[in-house]
Write an enzyme that holds these catalytic residues in place. Structure first.
Site, PDB file in Angstrom:
ATOM      1  N   HIS A 164      -3.936   6.261   2.532  1.00 56.28           N
ATOM      2  CA  HIS A 164      -4.611   5.029   2.089  1.00 56.28           C
ATOM      3  C   HIS A 164      -4.130   3.804   2.872  1.00 56.28           C
ATOM      4  O   HIS A 164      -4.919   2.998   3.370  1.00 56.28           O
ATOM      5  CB  HIS A 164      -4.333   4.874   0.590  1.00 56.28           C
ATOM      6  CG  HIS A 164      -5.122   3.830  -0.119  1.00 56.28           C
ATOM      7  ND1 HIS A 164      -4.677   2.529  -0.251  1.00 56.28           N
ATOM      8  CD2 HIS A 164      -6.302   3.878  -0.788  1.00 56.28           C
ATOM      9  CE1 HIS A 164      -5.556   1.830  -0.958  1.00 56.28           C
ATOM     10  NE2 HIS A 164      -6.550   2.629  -1.303  1.00 56.28           N
ATOM     11  N   ASP A 172       0.839  -1.200   0.000  1.00 62.29           N
ATOM     12  CA  ASP A 172       0.000   0.000   0.000  1.00 62.29           C
ATOM     13  C   ASP A 172       0.875   1.251   0.000  1.00 62.29           C
ATOM     14  O   ASP A 172       2.024   1.209  -0.420  1.00 62.29           O
ATOM     15  CB  ASP A 172      -0.954  -0.036   1.207  1.00 62.29           C
ATOM     16  CG  ASP A 172      -2.320   0.543   0.865  1.00 62.29           C
ATOM     17  OD1 ASP A 172      -2.375   1.706   0.418  1.00 62.29           O
ATOM     18  OD2 ASP A 172      -3.331  -0.158   1.038  1.00 62.29           O
ATOM     19  N   SER A 198     -11.169  -0.508  -2.030  1.00 61.74           N
ATOM     20  CA  SER A 198      -9.941  -0.473  -1.228  1.00 61.74           C
ATOM     21  C   SER A 198     -10.236  -0.697   0.247  1.00 61.74           C
ATOM     22  O   SER A 198      -9.377  -1.135   0.996  1.00 61.74           O
ATOM     23  CB  SER A 198      -9.246   0.887  -1.372  1.00 61.74           C
ATOM     24  OG  SER A 198      -8.436   0.916  -2.506  1.00 61.74           O
TER      25      SER A 198
END
Length: 736
Positions: free
Chosen positions: A193, A122, A510
């Site tokens: 994220h 990630d 996600s």
């Protein structure tokens, strides 16, 4: 000299000449040989080797000119190559919504995922976040080979018993952009994220979390006692396949148990997609891989990661609504959806109805008032844009648009009302000489119905890379999920002022992918000997097809109609049921290889995936032992058409009670005739296997391009229901 580009090169290790001590030295020698002998050190000068891979693939990535890649293609041991390319990046209450609790089920049985190692590829991690405190964590497992790498603003001492690994990979990004400056060269998250996804999967419990007062409560990941390892390969400056491959390669080496990949690449066949190839290597080592289906819905065939050996996760809503309250001058109040992070105006403002709010002059005339806008024709995004760029004090949008997820996080005071509540507001404005109102924000409502629904953006099947396996596999919470966020990264802004929060609410597949990865960690903790296919089967066959009103799950992307399996797979993940599924559909390595043979891949293409020549294509089959079914039919066919009747063979393993009997229950499928033989399975002991055949007979003329139903194996006492979706469609017949 012509421009160099980075290529990922697959090599056949069995062709490595004996004198080489390691594959790494062989790759370097292969690279050196493509340069002409008079200029042998040009390679070392250009540093053409980007990565040598050991686990995820057999091969390397290198920066090569067009003539050099041609020479490599003729080198001994060369199998195939893929040009490096960029990749798409695709929660307080969700554990409760999924039924996780301390008294029974998956949490206590797995001890909250204790000793399981969760790896994520990630954007990095913010180690100071409270989700990574190691209170109550067990020691780092002795089998762990990973480490925390020092880097810019990241010291290895930031790791602990919770965050046990943090590495970063950007050689591919630098090779493709030699003049690039990496702003923060470490595993620290500068995008948010990765911090968000990892805390969803395995964040430790954090009391009193919220997003500016919304979604208040204790935030906890799905597997709060699992260890976390972050592999940063997605950068603000870009994300390259070669870096992601290096990250997965290292994660396999380090010894992760579960991998969560909230990213994907579109349009590559299985043998060309490094993510699918690396996931195959992970699966061989017993690592469970969860992937996101993508955010390109609601069109059919829009998903990525439609790979048979991973879990492909769609996104759904949860039963939590974020609201604002509008109190009218007459004392009547209505609530509507909102995620505006600012505070309410404490005093009443004038309120006025401006029809569609598309006239900028009208908005200018009514500065500092609350304006009411009516959306009769789906122009809500234009209305929001206009109001945001005006000087009004707030916007009330009356709309029946069902997909408001991305409008809610407004940068100005805004709320969204349904028509029936909007009518009360319009009635008051019409009948009042000087209408006034007050807006209040930060209201959270739990138990909203119906939920879950499939999110409109969630990408749909069939899988382009392997249409014979029904994808996605299941859905998990992905809409407006609260999870950890880097403290120094703004989450939003108001009046050009940036706002910061330790938690953020964001949406996408996600977010659904790490929910499923966390549940897989719980199952791995409870059943350490189960294969990745067994864990996926348990999650799929116990998924819920009904929402919290006991009606079929609806699809926001399809006008709120009932969702079909190309949108939601088997249904919504149910961790406690998955813990004890009764029967599982297991898949051995040779079954996947038989599938690759059935797809008519060449030996070289198969070798790129399996990294080994020790396989045989003597039993090719497109019929994998998968817990779901998809058949493709012609619109019209003759009685002799071989595609009109499709048969599937399946073998189930009894992991429930020793002696048990299961009876087949089929839902009708319109013009298709579906049958199962035998329709009863009798097990005498645990781990016994039984096989059956499912037959779908299509009509001569198909009425509906997609029909779906299900097969449930119901155990006599009703304790177990093992459910599989069935899809019969004409969607892909033109290019199968």
């Amino acid at each position: 000299m012509s421009q160099s580009e980075t290529y990922i090169i697959h090599m056949d290790l069995s062709a490595m000449p004996k004198p080489f001590s390691s594959h790494h030295s062989w790759y370097l020698s292969t690279l050196a040989s493509v340069s002409d002998s008079s200029n042998l050190d040009s390679f070392s000068n250009r540093n053409s080797l980007v990565y040598a891979y050991s686990n995820a693939i057999h091969g390397f990535s290198a920066s090569l000119s067009p003539s050099e890649i041609q020479v490599i293609k003729n080198s001994p041991g060369y199998l195939s190559s893929t040009k490096d390319m960029t990749v798409k990046i695709d929660t307080t209450h969700t554990s409760e919504f999924l039924g996780l609790n301390s008294n029974s089920g998956a949490w206590p049985k797995s001890d909250y995922g204790r000793d399981v190692i969760m790896g994520l590829v990630d954007t990095g991690i913010w180690p100071e976040s409270r989700s990574y405190n190691d209170n109550g964590m067990t020691d780092v497992p002795s089998r762990w080979k990973g480490e925390c790498e020092n880097g810019t603003q990241f010291n290895s001492s930031l790791c602990n018993k919770k965050l046990i690994g943090a590495r970063y990979f950007n050689k591919g990004l630098i090779a493709s952009n030699p003049n690039i400056t990496i702003a923060l060269n470490s595993a620290r998250d500068t995008a948010g994220h990765g911090t968000h996804t990892s805390s969803i999967a395995a964040g430790n419990r954090v009391e009193s979390a919220s997003y500016f007062g919304y979604a208040p409560g204790a935030a906890t990941g799905m597997a709060p006692k699992a260890h976390v390892a972050m592999y940063k390969a997605l950068w603000d400056e870009g994300a390259m396949l070669s870096d992601i491959l290096a990250a997965i390669d290292q994660a396999i080496e380090d010894g992760v148990d579960v991998m969560s990949l909230s990213l994907g690449i579109d349009g590559l066949p299985l043998y060309d997609d490094p993510i699918s190839i690396a996931a195959f290597a992970a699966m061989e080592k017993g690592i469970f891989v969860s992937t996101s289906s993508g955010n390109d819905g609601p069109d059919d065939e829009s998903l990525h990661n439609g790979t048979p050996w991973v879990l492909t996760v769609a996104a759904g809503t949860v039963d939590r609504e974020f609201l604002a309250k509008l109190t009218l001058g007459n004392g009547v109040s209505v609530t509507g959806l909102s995620l505006y992070p600012g505070n309410a105006s404490s005093s009443d403002s004038s309120i006025i109805f401006l029809s569609t709010c598309l006239e900028e002059k009208e908005l200018e005339k009514n500065a500092y008032k609350i304006v009411v806008c009516y959306d009769a024709n789906g122009s809500i995004s234009d209305q929001v844009y206009n109001v945001r760029n005006s000087n009004v004090s707030g916007g009330v949008f009356i709309t029946n648009t069902i997909d408001l997820e991305f409008s809610l996080q407004s940068l100005f005071p805004a709320m969204f009302l349904k028509f029936q509540d909007g009518d009360k507001v319009l009635e008051y404005i019409k009948n009042s000489p000087s209408p006034k109102a007050k807006l209040e924000f930060q209201v959270t409502h739990l138990g909203a119905k119906p939920a879950p629904k499939v999110a409109g953006y969630s990408s749909r099947g069939p899988s382009q890379s392997c249409p014979f396996i029904l994808k996605p596999d299941l859905m998990a919470p992905g809409a407006l999920i609260l999870a950890s966020w880097p403290q120094k990264l703004p989450v939003t802004e108001i009046n050009s002022r940036e706002l910061y929060s330790n938690f953020n609410v964001i949406s996408g597949t996600s977010m659904s992918c790490p929910h499923a990865a966390g549940v897989a960690a719980l199952l791995k903790g409870a059943h350490p000997k189960w294969s990745p296919a067994a864990i996926r089967s348990a999650m799929m066959t116990t998924a819920d097809a009904l929402d919290n009103t006991q009606e079929p799950i609806r699809d926001i992307g399809n006008n709120n109609d009932a969702a079909n399996p190309l949108a939601m797979g088997s249904g919504h993940i149910n961790p406690n049921k998955a813990l004890d599924p009764g029967l599982i559909y297991d898949i051995a390595l040779e079954d996947y290889i038989n599938l690759l043979c059935g797809l008519d891949f060449t030996p070289r293409q198969i070798k790129a995936i399996t990294r080994s020549y020790s396989y045989s294509c003597s039993n090719p089959s497109l019929d994998l032992n998968y817990p779901s079914f998809i058949g493709y039919f012609n619109y019209n066919s003759s009685k002799s058409d071989p595609k009109r009747i499709q048969e599937f063979s399946r073998t189930v393993t009894n992991v429930g009670d020793g002696m048990s009997t299961y009876t087949a229950k089929l839902t009708p499928m319109n013009e298709y005739k579906v049958s199962v033989t035998p329709d009863k399975l009798v097990f005498k002991e645990k781990y016994e296997k039984q096989s059956y055949k499912l037959r779908i007979e299509g009509p001569l003329l198909v009425d509906n391009f997609l029909v779906h139903g299900s097969l449930s194996w119901v155990e006599t006492s009703g304790k177990y229901v093992v459910k599989s979706p069935i899809v019969a469609t004409t969607i892909r017949m033109d290019h199968l």
